[in-house]
Scaffold this motif. Structure first.
Motif, short mmCIF file in Angstrom:
data_model
loop_
_atom_site.label_atom_id
_atom_site.label_comp_id
_atom_site.label_asym_id
_atom_site.label_seq_id
_atom_site.Cartn_x
_atom_site.Cartn_y
_atom_site.Cartn_z
N ILE A 235 0.94 -1.25 -0.12
CA ILE A 235 -0.04 -0.04 -0.18
C ILE A 235 0.70 1.31 0.03
N GLU A 236 2.21 1.16 0.41
CA GLU A 236 2.98 2.36 0.55
C GLU A 236 3.23 3.21 -0.61
N ARG A 237 3.09 2.43 -1.94
CA ARG A 237 3.40 3.37 -3.09
C ARG A 237 2.16 3.80 -3.67
N THR A 238 1.00 3.27 -3.25
CA THR A 238 -0.37 3.67 -3.99
C THR A 238 -0.57 5.23 -3.57
N ARG A 239 -1.08 6.10 -4.55
CA ARG A 239 -1.35 7.56 -4.33
C ARG A 239 -2.97 7.50 -3.69
N LEU A 240 -3.70 6.54 -3.93
CA LEU A 240 -5.21 6.81 -3.35
C LEU A 240 -5.54 5.46 -3.07
N LEU A 241 -6.25 5.62 -1.80
CA LEU A 241 -6.85 4.38 -1.39
C LEU A 241 -8.30 4.27 -1.43
N PRO A 320 -20.76 6.44 -10.62
CA PRO A 320 -20.36 7.67 -9.80
C PRO A 320 -18.78 7.28 -8.89
N LEU A 321 -18.80 6.33 -8.31
CA LEU A 321 -17.59 5.97 -7.84
C LEU A 321 -16.34 6.27 -8.79
N LEU A 322 -16.54 5.90 -10.01
CA LEU A 322 -15.28 5.88 -10.96
C LEU A 322 -15.24 7.44 -11.19
N GLN A 323 -16.07 8.22 -11.38
CA GLN A 323 -16.00 9.75 -11.64
C GLN A 323 -15.41 10.47 -10.63
N ALA A 324 -15.67 9.95 -9.30
CA ALA A 324 -15.17 10.62 -8.17
C ALA A 324 -13.55 10.22 -8.09
N LEU A 325 -13.30 9.01 -8.37
CA LEU A 325 -11.80 8.63 -8.18
C LEU A 325 -11.02 9.38 -9.23
N LEU A 329 -7.91 11.72 -8.73
CA LEU A 329 -6.44 11.77 -8.94
C LEU A 329 -6.24 13.01 -9.85
N GLU A 330 -6.97 13.65 -10.69
CA GLU A 330 -6.88 14.74 -11.20
C GLU A 330 -6.50 15.96 -10.38
N GLN A 331 -6.95 15.97 -9.42
CA GLN A 331 -6.67 17.00 -8.37
C GLN A 331 -5.35 16.94 -7.78
N MET A 332 -5.20 15.61 -7.49
CA MET A 332 -3.59 15.25 -6.93
C MET A 332 -2.76 15.52 -7.98
N ASP A 333 -2.96 15.33 -9.14
CA ASP A 333 -1.97 15.44 -10.28
C ASP A 333 -1.59 17.06 -10.24
N LEU A 334 -2.65 18.01 -10.26
CA LEU A 334 -2.51 19.37 -10.38
C LEU A 334 -1.88 19.87 -9.15
#
Length: 348
Positions: A235-241, A320-325, A329-334
């Motif tokens: 889990i250490e390398r994952t960006r989002l849980l 809806p779950l995938l759209q939120a996900l 991720l896009e917000q984290m990239d920015l």
């Protein structure tokens, strides 16, 4: 293919070649002097990250890796050939430890990244180096130096953007099998999944995002219970849980708190990792809708964020779950891009 994520290996670099004692004995060249060449350098042991491997299976039965020795020096001041370096390919995401010193030697993340784990020994000097006014015919040379030798521990930490976590039988394997082409073992009993599974989920743009199905954690996982360290490490390398909670379980609130406590106890910033909370198996809930809303409200209060209600089996609520996900991720990239931008308008 068997998934192996830990291995101990011994690496031994090549010994340097010995220097040579030789003298020029050519016709019409009186007192030719010493002409012994230096020994060649021993080969080094080098690890290279590759995207073609997904496991450390190659190191399960082969534990000793030795590079070639350097050749002895030759006459006429010829240097011996250097030993060939030993190139060892490892999966991307491999962390290399010195098993004896318990220190990290390197972290191979990107394809093509290299790490020299054992330097080859230097070649010995030939007798030409010992020529002096006092010693016009030196008859000694130096032996080559031994190469480095180390006991290494290799640990593979999966490279995935999204890690799916939860208690055993929360529906993690079912979810990744629905979202991607991964086909993990699925059954109606706990601990069906014994190794992490990777799956690529396509974004609306067509790009692929790697999801990791982390085997079920249990209470005490941070201390090794239920192979906890083996699972938490990935889990250490994952960006989002993506935290799945079984809505049909006896205590969904307790299930969420158990995983939360394990992340806190394990440390390494896992508890602070961005997280999306999901109530799974809502199609199999025998209780009334009011119970589901109550559980969702409590989880929202505990997590401080929205709770998505889905059924992986019935494929309900996935969009809806995938759209939120994707949005997260896009917000984290920015945000990460803004950190990397150099400061403008700053004068020294």
């Amino acid at each position: 293919m068997q998934f192996i994520d830990q291995a101990d290996i011994q690496v031994r670099a090549g010994k340097g070649g010995d220097g040579m004692v030789a003298f020029r004995r050519e016709k019409y060249v009186p007192a030719g002097g010493p002409s012994g060449g230096n020994g060649g350098r021993g080969g080094s042991v080098i690890l290279v990250a590759t995207a073609n491997l997904q496991t450390l299976l190659d190191f399960r039965y082969n534990h000793l890796f030795k590079a070639k020795d350097g050749e002895r020096g030759g006459p006429n001041n010829c240097t011996g050939a250097s030993g060939e370096d030993l190139i060892i390919e490892v999966p991307c995401g491999t962390v290399v430890y010195d098993a004896e010193a318990e220190t990290i030697l390197g972290d191979l993340v990107t394809p093509g990244q290299v790490l020299c784990v054992a330097e080859g020994g230097k070649g010995g000097l030939g007798n030409k180096h010992f020529l002096s006014n006092r010693n016009r015919a030196p008859e000694h040379a130096l032996p080559g130096l031994p190469g480095e030798e180390h006991l290494l521990r290799l640990e593979l930490k999966l490279l995935a953007e999204v890690g799916i976590i939860g208690l055993p039988n929360a529906g993690k394997s079912t979810l990744i099998s629905v979202l991607s082409a991964a086909r993990p073992k699925i059954a109606d009993y706990p601990f069906t999944t014994l190794v992490p599974n990777l799956g690529v989920v396509r974004k609306p743009t067509g790009d692929g995002t790697v999801f990791a199905d982390i085997p079920g954690l249990i209470e005490g996982a941070h201390a090794g219970a239920g192979l906890g360290h083996d699972f938490l490490r990935h889990i250490e390398r994952t960006r989002l849980l993506l935290h799945l909670v079984d809505a049909t379980g006896e205590d969904p609130i307790g299930a969420y708190q158990t995983i939360r406590q394990e992340l806190l106890a394990y440390g390494r910033g896992l508890a602070d990792r961005p997280q999306i909370l999901v109530l799974n198996k809502i199609d199999a809930l025998d209780r009334d809708a009011g119970f589901l809303d109550e559980i969702g409200t409590q989880l929202t209060d505990l997590s401080g964020g929205p709770v998505f209600q889905i059924s992986a089996v019935a494929q309900m609520g996935l969009e809806p779950l995938l759209q939120a996900l994707w949005l997260k991720l896009e917000q984290m990239d920015l945000l990460e891009a803004s950190w990397k931008e150099p400061l403008s308008g700053v004068t020294g």
